[in-house]
Design a protein around this motif. Structure first.
Motif, short mmCIF file in Angstrom:
data_model
loop_
_atom_site.label_atom_id
_atom_site.label_comp_id
_atom_site.label_asym_id
_atom_site.label_seq_id
_atom_site.Cartn_x
_atom_site.Cartn_y
_atom_site.Cartn_z
N LYS A 135 -41.43 -41.64 26.73
CA LYS A 135 -41.22 -42.41 25.51
C LYS A 135 -39.86 -42.08 24.90
O LYS A 135 -39.15 -42.96 24.40
CB LYS A 135 -42.34 -42.11 24.52
N SER A 136 -39.48 -40.80 24.94
CA SER A 136 -38.18 -40.38 24.40
C SER A 136 -37.03 -40.97 25.21
O SER A 136 -36.01 -41.37 24.64
CB SER A 136 -38.09 -38.84 24.40
N ILE A 137 -37.17 -41.02 26.54
CA ILE A 137 -36.14 -41.62 27.39
C ILE A 137 -35.96 -43.09 27.03
O ILE A 137 -34.83 -43.58 26.88
CB ILE A 137 -36.51 -41.46 28.88
N SER A 138 -37.06 -43.81 26.88
CA SER A 138 -36.98 -45.23 26.50
C SER A 138 -36.31 -45.41 25.15
O SER A 138 -35.47 -46.31 24.97
CB SER A 138 -38.39 -45.84 26.46
N CYS A 139 -36.67 -44.54 24.21
CA CYS A 139 -36.09 -44.61 22.86
C CYS A 139 -34.58 -44.41 22.90
O CYS A 139 -33.83 -45.20 22.32
CB CYS A 139 -36.76 -43.56 21.97
#
Length: 375
Positions: A135-139
């Motif tokens: 999720k952090s990578i996508s963000c």
């Protein structure tokens, strides 16, 4: 009827309309746009200006397409550093350097599209990443891409993480037996550190919030606790030590909150309130969360309770609060959440006793339908 070669015509309502085509990043197609005016000369002037803007943006977009992705990412990180909390900047920089930089450093903006991004991040050497990291990578990726679209006038694309979710780890809470043993241990030979644990399981404070809690944040007369700050250990550039202890504002605007205190907790806090230092746990400076975690582990060891994360105290509080019959909205505000969905999905863990109680209540209703009480 339009004038030849100009795409200008007079409408039936008396207005003049001029048409031109321009590239639309969202649909990735040339789209026809209309401009209206009261006279032919006015619409011609507006149409000419619109065409010039379109040509200018096309040149800008073409030049921007040759800009390396890493350069855009560096400029975005510089913006984050100057506008966001330092802890947020450190987190974003870590995610970019560890999971994005190497994969994207040889690409330019013109070469990017959603299919290419999916292929790049699909092959990660069978690396298993948690849902939180994914999720952090996508963000981070989407914020960089949005920055590129806004500042380099490139096509606005989004990175959609299609990886298989690993599933969130089940959150452990203290059972009723474990809570009984832990509370007996905390009340026996009570000191300020044991008091802090009782405050957490009674209010749902986070580890960083209890370590940064000041006596001035506790109003015994109004029976209210104010969450105004938190503390965490983060990387700090230019420091001798690898990490430093940093006190700052809570996790979000919703985390800055008021929490009512029970009469029992007020009585428990009162003896320590008089002649106290600045901070509840550590006199004139916030306590290092790692130090408090170690104390917490010792309490669990002394009560023969297996390993549990400090955050389990917060989850246990939330579960007890709901099981006592309280409403989810009140709990959400006490925990400092921006949305009750977060509270429901992450912090409400009905116990087997609660489920059995509801099943018995349901059976009683069926008994009423039958006209008698079920055994």
């Amino acid at each position: 009827m339009s004038r030849r070669g100009e795409n200008i015509r007079k409408r039936k309502d008396g207005r003049w309309e001029g048409r031109y085509s321009a590239y639309e990043p969202q649909s990735q197609k040339n789209v026809v746009h209309s401009i209206y005016a009261k006279s032919y000369s006015e619409v011609k002037e507006k149409l000419s200006a619109a065409k010039m803007d379109t040509q200018y943006m096309s040149k800008i977009r073409k030049c921007a397409g040759d800009v390396p992705f890493y350069l855009v990412a560096d400029k975005w990180l510089a913006t984050v550093k100057s506008t966001k909390k330092h802890a947020t900047f450190i987190k974003y920089r870590f995610i970019y350097q560890k999971h994005i930089k190497e994969k994207m450093e040889n690409l330019v903006l013109a070469k990017l599209n959603e299919d290419i991004l999916s292929q790049i991040f699909q092959n990660e050497n069978n690396e298993v990443l948690s849902d939180s990291v994914q999720k952090s990578i996508s963000c981070v990726m989407n914020q960089i891409l949005s920055y590129a679209a806004s500042n380099y006038h490139t096509e606005k694309i989004r990175y959609s993480n299609q990886r298989q979710k690993t599933g969130n780890k089940p959150v452990e809470i203290f059972s009723q037996t474990e809570q009984t043993r832990l509370l007996h241990h905390l009340y026996d030979g009570m000191d300020v550190f044991k008091l802090g644990i009782v405050i957490c399981i009674s209010t749902g404070l986070r580890l960083g919030e209890i370590c940064a809690l000041k006596w001035q944040d506790i109003d015994l007369e109004r029976k209210m606790l104010h969450v105004n700050s938190t503390v965490q250990r983060i990387t700090m550039d230019g420091k001798e030590t690898r990490t430093v202890l940093l006190e700052g504002e809570p996790k979000s605007v919703y985390s800055k909150r008021e929490i009512p205190l029970s009469d029992e907790l007020v009585k428990l806090i009162f003896p320590y309130y008089k002649n106290a230092g600045k901070y509840v746990l550590h006199n004139n400076k916030p306590l290092d969360p790692r130090t408090y975690q170690n104390k917490f582990r010792k309490y669990l060891l002394a009560t023969d309770i297996g390993h549990k994360n400090f955050h389990s105290l917060r989850h246990t509080f939330a579960t007890n609060y709901i099981n006592s019959g309280a409403d989810i909205k009140s709990l959400s505000e006490i925990l400092g959440h921006s949305d009750v969905k977060i509270t429901l999905n992450r912090y409400v863990h009905p116990t087997i006793e609660t489920k059995r109680q509801h099943m018995n209540s349901l059976a009683a209703i069926y008994g009423q339908y039958l006209g008698h009480e079920l055994p």
